[in-house]
Scaffold this motif. Structure first.
Motif: not given
Length: 109
Positions: A36-51, A93-96
């Motif tokens: 990222h060009n600047g701070p990364a303010g948000q993180v989230v892991i997909s329900p299956d833990g793969h993304t 479902d992690g698809h959207t």
């Protein structure tokens, strides 16, 4: 801060990076991702833990394959927001993925 299966924890920082940590048993850093060009303010892991999704002040969302959290791979960069991304969420479902921004928009991918 986001948590995933198997004691995986990630957090973003002001440099535009996110670190992945194992907190199951022996606490240790597994890897980090950046771009990222600047701070990364948000993180989230997909329900299956793969993304891992990171949202940044640069208006982008980066998607990382973390099936092997010691070697994350960038799989996509989502753009379209014109101001910082302040919200990122996966569907059950992690698809959207839905993102929101200081530009007053919500996007779906």
């Amino acid at each position: 801060v986001a948590t995933g299966p198997g004691g995986l924890v990630t957090f973003a920082d002001a440099t535009g990076s996110a670190e992945l940590w194992s907190v199951g048993g022996n606490v240790h850093q597994l890897s980090s991702v950046s771009g990222h060009n600047g701070p990364a303010g948000q993180v989230v892991i997909s329900p299956d833990g793969h993304t891992l999704a990171t949202g940044g002040a640069d208006g982008t969302v980066r998607l990382w394959n973390i099936e092997d959290p010691t070697e994350p791979r960038l799989t996509a960069v989502l753009s379209g927001h014109t101001k910082p991304v302040y919200g990122v969420a996966f569907s059950p479902d992690g698809h959207t993925i839905a993102t929101s921004s200081d530009d007053g928009t919500v996007r779906q991918s």
